[in-house]
Design an enzyme around this catalytic site. Structure first.
Site, short mmCIF file in Angstrom:
data_model
loop_
_atom_site.label_atom_id
_atom_site.label_comp_id
_atom_site.label_asym_id
_atom_site.label_seq_id
_atom_site.Cartn_x
_atom_site.Cartn_y
_atom_site.Cartn_z
N ASP A 107 32.80 30.61 7.91
CA ASP A 107 33.97 29.94 7.34
C ASP A 107 33.79 28.43 7.54
OD1 ASP A 107 37.40 30.79 7.21
OD2 ASP A 107 36.62 28.75 7.13
N GLU A 199 34.22 30.88 2.44
CA GLU A 199 33.94 31.89 3.46
C GLU A 199 33.19 33.08 2.88
OE1 GLU A 199 37.36 34.38 5.35
OE2 GLU A 199 38.31 33.09 3.87
N CYS A 613 52.80 25.00 -11.91
CA CYS A 613 52.76 23.62 -11.40
C CYS A 613 51.36 23.06 -11.26
CB CYS A 613 53.48 23.53 -10.05
SG CYS A 613 52.56 24.28 -8.71
#
Ligand code: TTP
Ligand code: MG
Length: 693
Positions: A107, A199, A613
């Site tokens: 990660d 990841e 949005c």
């Protein structure tokens, strides 16, 4: 003394106000949690968003009470019966433990923020966040010290950290760097499973064996190679299964690693004190219910409370909980029957001796052919992978008229490919065959599509999903391999791969219980409702898949069909939640719910951008996506109440102020919330934004 007593007696309503962004991420250990909660609480108070959160909390409390009552009704005989059931199941599950694989979870650290800092080194050491005033995608570790984190509205983050620098998201940049990391991952496991842009899960069993090297050494090497290739740091977890590997990668973040040995005792010790929330698939709601009803806080307590879990939850849910208690998780690799390619490769001491290279090639062709024949496969595309002395990776491919599987055929064509590269100094050669003969190989024409259809139709979603996931895993890695130069395709496909991870329990659990979907999680706790929920969910998924289908027409999308179909599954939480919001009887009797049609407007464009949005939120952030849809839900409620009504249903891009200095926004805040004094109700922020467009 008196004063301090009265101070501590003061009500602290924020203590019971939890959102996804009050949950600590890596780098937030020393944060004054109460302060963060208070700020978040005070800035949200009075808004529809807040009301929605409170409504969800109330439902959870109600659920907890209901389950407590059910638990209290269990007689001694019931409990003794369920204890036997649990003991038996624990033994059965334990006997499935597979300690033969070594999984690595990688990660990237503060990924978007780190990429931005790479391109603008002046940001180094300063608290910064990537995102906008309405939503933060991530924050660097300096900002996290203030409690600022991903998925938090930017204006709250600024309140917590007034010097916070905002940088707008640049998804292309992150994709570029993600691709660089994936090239490194590929070298350790060509079938690696990308869980999101930053990841991935790698099965490093083979590479450890071949190089007689430990998981810890591979982790060190992989981290430094990622750093060399990208200039970015990452953290790694190594464990016997994916579920634990993911937990481990977070332990020494940033730029660290943690290795859990392949040993039962080590796993049990590790898991014994592990908080349940650390487990992928256990979110806020599940945590609250397990804590509130049974007092379960650690994974080990799942086993201790096994009888209650077996008595009150469905088989799949209780299996999931018990396997968490045992530290079990997914260890399987993609199934051959869904494969789209098969490969073999070998690393050796660097050599430029052509005769030696041909010999290696012959050995690899032999191995590959043997594997193919074992699985009855033959294919038409042969790809040669070379890694040079300087670690440059080259791939060369040829597509033939006929299907091949014999070592002679493979070697003949592979030799031609290698010949064109000579002279060359190499440290690795790999061969891959793809484009299988469907009649012979048992490989489905479009395995993903078929299995997803099966998924939609199936009552046994959990098991089928496991199969789907596996099929996705191999499809995706194949595309990734082919598309080293076709970033978009490789990204799309790897991006969706996160479905693969986790065992069937985990998946089933995610769809039933996790707090990404408050309503479904509550219902999921009632065994009798599970089937009904699955079918609601299925309907919602199909529906959204249609929406997506209608809106994605570019030819390139066809290539990433896998990800499109799959993404409908990923959107499941939002849609099923909203669908259910519509159908669930309201607890208060007079709540407003949006129709599914309205909420269909919220989907994820290209699987990462909010259609309403434009906020970018990769599909793997299930909880954050849930928060985000709640955010819009509250916005809608607010607009409906204020009379703007359905106009807000038209998809639009939210205009994010270019100048993020915040002065403009602060002005808006005060103007819009005169009664609140210091507080900025979230809705005022929304309203202002909407009216400013
Ligand atoms: P994470 O790996 O969760 O976070 P991170 O890499 O920023 O930090 P760390 O791993 O060190 O804790 O997410 C990876 C990227 O995904 C992140 O940089 C930005 C993006 N993201 C979002 O866009 N929205 C979100 O809500 C989250 C959590 C992440
Ligand atoms: Mg990360």
């Amino acid at each position: 003394m008196e004063e301090s007593e009265s101070a501590s007696d003061k009500p602290r309503p924020w203590q019971s106000y939890h959102t996804v962004y009050t949950n600590a991420k890596a780098g937030m250990d020393g944060v004054d949690k109460e302060k963060v909660q208070r700020v978040v609480y005070e800035m949200s108070k009075g808004s529809k968003y807040f009301e929605n959160e409170e409504r969800k909390e109330a439902l959870i409390r109600q659920k907890i009470e209901h389950m407590r009552a059910r638990a209290a009704k269990l007689s001694a005989a019931d409990l003794s019966h369920y204890q036997k059931v649990a003991d038996k199941r624990i033994l059965e599950l334990d006997s499935t433990r597979d300690l033969s694989r070594i999984w690595l979870h990688v990660d990237m650290d503060a990924f978007y923020a780190a990429v931005e800092t790479l391109s603008n080194p002046s940001l180094k050491g300063k608290p910064m966040a990537v995102g906008s005033m309405s939503m933060i995608s991530t924050a660097n570790y300096e900002a996290r010290k203030f409690g600022v984190r991903a998925a938090m509205p930017g204006f709250i983050a600024r309140e917590l950290c007034p010097d916070l620098i905002f940088v707008p998201t640049d998804f292309k940049k992150y994709t570029y760097y993600s691709d660089l990391t994936r090239k490194v991952f590929w070298d350790y496991d060509p079938n690696f499973m990308a869980a999101s842009l930053d990841e991935a899960y790698l099965d490093i069993t083979k590479v450890c064996e071949e190089r007689s090297i430990t998981g810890a050494e591979i982790a060190e090497e992989l981290r430094s190679r990622v750093h060399e290739e990208t200039g970015l740091t990452c953290s790694v977890g190594v464990a016997p299964n994916r579920l634990l590997a993911k937990v481990c990668s977070d332990i020494n973040k940033p730029n660290g690693q943690f290795v859990l040995p392949n040993d039962r005792m080590a796993v049990m010790t590790f898991i014994s004190s592990l908080p349940i929330r650390k487990i992928g698939g256990i979110g806020k709601v599940t945590e609250n219910i397990l804590k509130g009803v049974f007092g379960i806080s650690t994974c080990e307590e799942m086993l201790q409370k096994g009888s209650f879990l077996c008595a009150l939850f469905s088989h799949s849910s209780s299996d999931f909980f018990l396997s968490v208690g045992l530290g079990l998780g997914g260890t399987d690799t993609p199934e051959a029957r869904f494969r789209k390619s098969i490969s073999s490769e070998r690393t050796f001491s660097t050599t430029e001796d052509a005769a030696l290279l041909y010999q290696k090639l012959a050995d690899i062709a032999e191995m590959l052919s043997a594997d193919m024949q074992k699985e009855g496969l033959s294919g038409r595309t042969l790809t040669l992978k070379l890694k040079t002395a300087s670690f440059e990776v080259r791939t060369r491919a040829v597509t033939l008229q006929k299907y091949i599987s014999s070592s002679d055929d493979i070697l003949k064509h592979a030799s031609n490919l290698l010949k064109a590269e000579l002279p060359i100094s190499l440290r690795l050669i790999g061969l891959r065959v793809s484009h299988f003969n469907e009649d012979k190989g048992g490989v489905l024409g479009n395995p993903t599509q078929k299995t997803l259809t099966t998924f939609f139709k199936s009552g046994d979603a959990s098991r089928r999903t496991g199969d789907d996931q596996r099929s996705l895993g191999s499809d995706l890695s194949d595309l990734h391999f082919i598309s080293e130069k076709e970033t978009a395709i490789s990204l799309d496909n790897n991006e969706t791969c996160h479905h693969e991870f986790g065992d069937p329990f985990e998946r089933k659990h995610l769809s039933d219980i996790d707090d990404k979907n408050c309503i479904s999680s509550i219902n999921a706790c009632e065994m009798e409702k599970i089937d009904e929920l699955s079918s609601n969910k299925t309907a919602a998924m199909v529906n959204t898949a249609d929406v997506k289908e209608r809106t994605t027409k570019s030819p390139k999308r066809d290539l990433s069909r896998v990800s499109e179909d799959d993404s409908s599954v990923q959107r499941e939480p939002e849609d099923s939640n909203l669908d259910r919001l519509n159908k669930e009887p309201s607890t208060s009797g007079n709540e407003e719910f949006f129709s599914l049609n309205q909420m269909e407007m919220l989907f994820w464009v290209d699987d990462y951008k909010c259609s309403l949005c434009g906020a970018e939120l990769p599909s793997s952030f299930v909880e954050e996506r849930q928060e985000h849809s709640d955010f819009h839900l509250a916005e809608r409620l607010q607009e409906e109440e204020s009379g703007t009504g359905l106009s807000s249903l038209i998809p639009r891009l939210r205009i994010v102020p270019k100048d993020c200095s915040g002065s403009q926004n602060r002005r808006k805040k005060h103007k819009s919330s005169p009664k609140q004094g210091m507080h900025l109700p979230i809705d005022s922020f929304f309203t202002k934004k909407s009216s400013g467009q």
